[in-house]
Design a protein around this motif. Structure first.
Motif, PDB file in Angstrom:
ATOM      1  N   GLN A   1      13.261   9.067  -8.212  1.00 58.43           N
ATOM      2  CA  GLN A   1      12.241   9.276  -7.197  1.00 58.43           C
ATOM      3  C   GLN A   1      11.033   9.975  -7.806  1.00 58.43           C
ATOM      4  O   GLN A   1      11.135  10.658  -8.834  1.00 58.43           O
ATOM      5  CB  GLN A   1      12.793  10.112  -6.032  1.00 58.43           C
ATOM      6  CG  GLN A   1      13.917   9.437  -5.268  1.00 58.43           C
ATOM      7  CD  GLN A   1      14.304  10.225  -4.038  1.00 58.43           C
ATOM      8  OE1 GLN A   1      13.664  11.202  -3.686  1.00 58.43           O
ATOM      9  NE2 GLN A   1      15.366   9.800  -3.384  1.00 58.43           N
TER      10      GLN A   1
ATOM     11  N   THR B   1       0.403   4.163   6.151  1.00 57.87           N
ATOM     12  CA  THR B   1       1.397   5.231   5.983  1.00 57.87           C
ATOM     13  C   THR B   1       0.943   6.557   6.584  1.00 57.87           C
ATOM     14  O   THR B   1       1.624   7.566   6.391  1.00 57.87           O
ATOM     15  CB  THR B   1       1.680   5.458   4.487  1.00 57.87           C
ATOM     16  OG1 THR B   1       0.496   5.981   3.842  1.00 57.87           O
ATOM     17  CG2 THR B   1       2.088   4.168   3.801  1.00 57.87           C
TER      18      THR B   1
ATOM     19  N   ASP C   1       3.420   8.560   8.714  1.00 61.71           N
ATOM     20  CA  ASP C   1       4.478   9.125   7.879  1.00 61.71           C
ATOM     21  C   ASP C   1       3.952  10.285   7.032  1.00 61.71           C
ATOM     22  O   ASP C   1       4.669  11.265   6.804  1.00 61.71           O
ATOM     23  CB  ASP C   1       5.068   8.047   6.975  1.00 61.71           C
ATOM     24  CG  ASP C   1       5.807   6.974   7.762  1.00 61.71           C
ATOM     25  OD1 ASP C   1       6.257   7.272   8.877  1.00 61.71           O
ATOM     26  OD2 ASP C   1       5.912   5.837   7.258  1.00 61.71           O
TER      27      ASP C   1
ATOM     28  N   ASN D   1      11.018   6.981   5.400  1.00 58.65           N
ATOM     29  CA  ASN D   1      11.449   6.603   4.050  1.00 58.65           C
ATOM     30  C   ASN D   1      10.474   7.247   3.062  1.00 58.65           C
ATOM     31  O   ASN D   1       9.470   6.641   2.663  1.00 58.65           O
ATOM     32  CB  ASN D   1      11.465   5.080   3.899  1.00 58.65           C
ATOM     33  CG  ASN D   1      12.107   4.634   2.594  1.00 58.65           C
ATOM     34  OD1 ASN D   1      12.134   5.384   1.608  1.00 58.65           O
ATOM     35  ND2 ASN D   1      12.622   3.417   2.572  1.00 58.65           N
TER      36      ASN D   1
ATOM     37  N   ARG E   1      10.598   8.035  -0.082  1.00 57.73           N
ATOM     38  CA  ARG E   1      10.436   7.391  -1.392  1.00 57.73           C
ATOM     39  C   ARG E   1       9.451   6.231  -1.303  1.00 57.73           C
ATOM     40  O   ARG E   1       8.563   6.081  -2.156  1.00 57.73           O
ATOM     41  CB  ARG E   1      11.794   6.908  -1.889  1.00 57.73           C
ATOM     42  CG  ARG E   1      11.735   6.217  -3.249  1.00 57.73           C
ATOM     43  CD  ARG E   1      13.121   5.756  -3.668  1.00 57.73           C
ATOM     44  NE  ARG E   1      13.090   5.076  -4.963  1.00 57.73           N
ATOM     45  CZ  ARG E   1      14.156   4.552  -5.550  1.00 57.73           C
ATOM     46  NH1 ARG E   1      15.351   4.659  -4.971  1.00 57.73           N
ATOM     47  NH2 ARG E   1      14.046   3.948  -6.709  1.00 57.73           N
ATOM     48  N   ARG E   2       9.597   5.390  -0.277  1.00 57.90           N
ATOM     49  CA  ARG E   2       8.704   4.240  -0.130  1.00 57.90           C
ATOM     50  C   ARG E   2       7.272   4.692   0.137  1.00 57.90           C
ATOM     51  O   ARG E   2       6.324   4.142  -0.446  1.00 57.90           O
ATOM     52  CB  ARG E   2       9.191   3.342   1.013  1.00 57.90           C
ATOM     53  CG  ARG E   2       8.308   2.118   1.241  1.00 57.90           C
ATOM     54  CD  ARG E   2       8.773   1.345   2.459  1.00 57.90           C
ATOM     55  NE  ARG E   2       8.680   2.150   3.665  1.00 57.90           N
ATOM     56  CZ  ARG E   2       7.549   2.301   4.363  1.00 57.90           C
ATOM     57  NH1 ARG E   2       6.430   1.715   3.960  1.00 57.90           N
ATOM     58  NH2 ARG E   2       7.540   3.024   5.453  1.00 57.90           N
ATOM     59  N   VAL E   3       7.101   5.681   0.993  1.00 54.84           N
ATOM     60  CA  VAL E   3       5.754   6.161   1.324  1.00 54.84           C
ATOM     61  C   VAL E   3       5.065   6.723   0.083  1.00 54.84           C
ATOM     62  O   VAL E   3       3.891   6.434  -0.185  1.00 54.84           O
ATOM     63  CB  VAL E   3       5.823   7.224   2.438  1.00 54.84           C
ATOM     64  CG1 VAL E   3       4.459   7.885   2.642  1.00 54.84           C
ATOM     65  CG2 VAL E   3       6.303   6.598   3.739  1.00 54.84           C
ATOM     66  N   LYS E   4       5.796   7.513  -0.705  1.00 59.95           N
ATOM     67  CA  LYS E   4       5.214   8.075  -1.928  1.00 59.95           C
ATOM     68  C   LYS E   4       4.784   6.978  -2.893  1.00 59.95           C
ATOM     69  O   LYS E   4       3.703   7.050  -3.499  1.00 59.95           O
ATOM     70  CB  LYS E   4       6.235   9.005  -2.606  1.00 59.95           C
ATOM     71  CG  LYS E   4       6.333  10.388  -1.999  1.00 59.95           C
ATOM     72  CD  LYS E   4       7.235  11.247  -2.866  1.00 59.95           C
ATOM     73  CE  LYS E   4       7.164  12.697  -2.456  1.00 59.95           C
ATOM     74  NZ  LYS E   4       7.951  13.567  -3.359  1.00 59.95           N
ATOM     75  N   LEU E   5       5.628   5.965  -3.034  1.00 58.41           N
ATOM     76  CA  LEU E   5       5.311   4.882  -3.966  1.00 58.41           C
ATOM     77  C   LEU E   5       4.080   4.108  -3.507  1.00 58.41           C
ATOM     78  O   LEU E   5       3.192   3.791  -4.312  1.00 58.41           O
ATOM     79  CB  LEU E   5       6.516   3.943  -4.093  1.00 58.41           C
ATOM     80  CG  LEU E   5       6.377   2.816  -5.121  1.00 58.41           C
ATOM     81  CD1 LEU E   5       6.175   3.380  -6.524  1.00 58.41           C
ATOM     82  CD2 LEU E   5       7.606   1.915  -5.070  1.00 58.41           C
ATOM     83  N   VAL E   6       4.001   3.831  -2.207  1.00 58.31           N
ATOM     84  CA  VAL E   6       2.852   3.089  -1.670  1.00 58.31           C
ATOM     85  C   VAL E   6       1.566   3.882  -1.857  1.00 58.31           C
ATOM     86  O   VAL E   6       0.539   3.345  -2.296  1.00 58.31           O
ATOM     87  CB  VAL E   6       3.076   2.763  -0.177  1.00 58.31           C
ATOM     88  CG1 VAL E   6       1.785   2.256   0.469  1.00 58.31           C
ATOM     89  CG2 VAL E   6       4.175   1.726  -0.024  1.00 58.31           C
TER      90      VAL E   6
END
Length: 329
Positions: A136, A210, A213, A230, A232-237
């Motif tokens: 992560q 996002t 979130d 989510n 992890r997904r938000v950080k990646l986006v």
């Protein structure tokens, strides 16, 4: 209100320059050009407004909006109010790519923009893999990886700049301070600008998707997970989108400082901390800031032109000190 202010700033920027044009003439030229009545526009007005100033203003709007949205995204991602679009070394990677293009292909049109974007993308990927911990994105590790990458790339830039000739060295130094006068890589400026705005719309739209979130993540990652986010997904986006916006801005204008750091702070003071409002207001506020800075850079010591980054630094440093002292009080 911000759109109205941006329109006023654009009209002022169109009016000011070596060839002054009155506001009424600007409005009539824009009106006739928008409705296809080019034969009714004097040739000198068409050249100055549509050929020189308006494309540069559009590029300034794009760069300011991209840097401000990226700055707001990085401040949320790293949960650090001092984060800006360049904190993870993206600008250093773009600058390294630009210098390499000047070294190996100095006369190829558009190669400097392409090489700068490739350098920024390579830096994005490197910092991402260095900043992962346990599969992560970790904010502290990501920030440390970005600082190390920026330091290493800056050292390489200093080494390569010693190999450039006098003319290329001056041009590169000017570009590193931020410059909106770089010629586009294609004769069709409109298509080039539409492509850049399309990339901006996609990346900024992904960050805006996002925002709800992000509001929850700012209260704490564990609390956000319990509420169904989510993380992890938000950080990646946010990381990918903000990095793309930074690479896009730096590849066409060089490193223009303080905009991505200060504009989100000013918008928070005026409109609050809700990211659903902060992202669009930061985009418009950044566009206003860059267009104003570029207008001053073109006119304050005319006919000599100053780097846009020098104007934003001169104005941004006092504003940053004021905000810091205000926060302390």
């Amino acid at each position: 209100m911000l759109f109205a202010l941006l329109f006023v700033v654009v009209v002022i920027s169109l009016r000011m320059g070596t060839y002054p044009i009155s506001v009424s003439e600007i409005v009539m030229t824009l009106f006739r050009g928008a409705f296809g009545h080019r034969d009714e526009i004097p040739s000198e007005f068409w050249l100055v407004v549509f050929g020189l100033r308006l494309p540069r203003i559009a590029l300034g709007i794009l760069v300011g909006a991209a840097l401000s949205v990226a700055g707001a995204g990085f401040q949320a991602l790293l949960r650090n109010p001092l984060a800006d679009p360049y904190v993870l070394g993206v600008s250093s990677g773009a600058a390294l790519g630009a210098i390499l293009s000047l070294t190996f292909a100095p006369h190829v049109p558009g190669v400097i923009q392409l090489a700068a974007f490739i350098g920024a993308a390579a830096t994005i990927a490197s910092v991402y893999f260095l900043g992962r911990r346990g599969g992560q994105l970790d904010s502290a590790t990501l920030l440390l990886a970005g600082i190390v990458a920026a330091s290493f790339l800056s050292a390489m830039i200093m080494f390569l700049m010693t190999t450039l000739s006098g003319h290329e060295l001056r041009g590169m130094a000017f570009w590193l301070m931020g410059d909106l006068s770089t010629p586009p890589p294609t004769p069709n400026v409109l298509e080039w600008l539409l492509f850049l705005f399309g990339v901006f719309a996609v990346a900024a739209g992904m960050i805006y998707a996002t925002t709800s979130d992000l509001n929850l993540i700012l209260t704490g990652e564990e609390e956000a997970r319990h509420l169904g986010v989510n993380v992890r997904r938000v950080k990646l986006v946010v990381y990918i989108s903000a990095s793309v916006l930074t690479g896009l801005a730096v590849s066409v204008s060089g490193s223009i400082g303080y905009v991505g750091l200060l504009v989100p702070h000013v918008m928070r003071m005026i409109f609050g901390t809700d990211y659903r409002l902060l992202i669009p207001t930061s985009a418009i506020g950044g566009a206003i800031a860059i267009v104003l800075a570029d207008t001053l850079a073109r006119t304050v010591v005319a006919p000599t032109e100053l780097p846009v980054g020098a104007m934003t630094a001169l104005a941004g440093a006092p504003v940053f000190i004021y905000l810091m002292r205000r926060r302390v009080r």
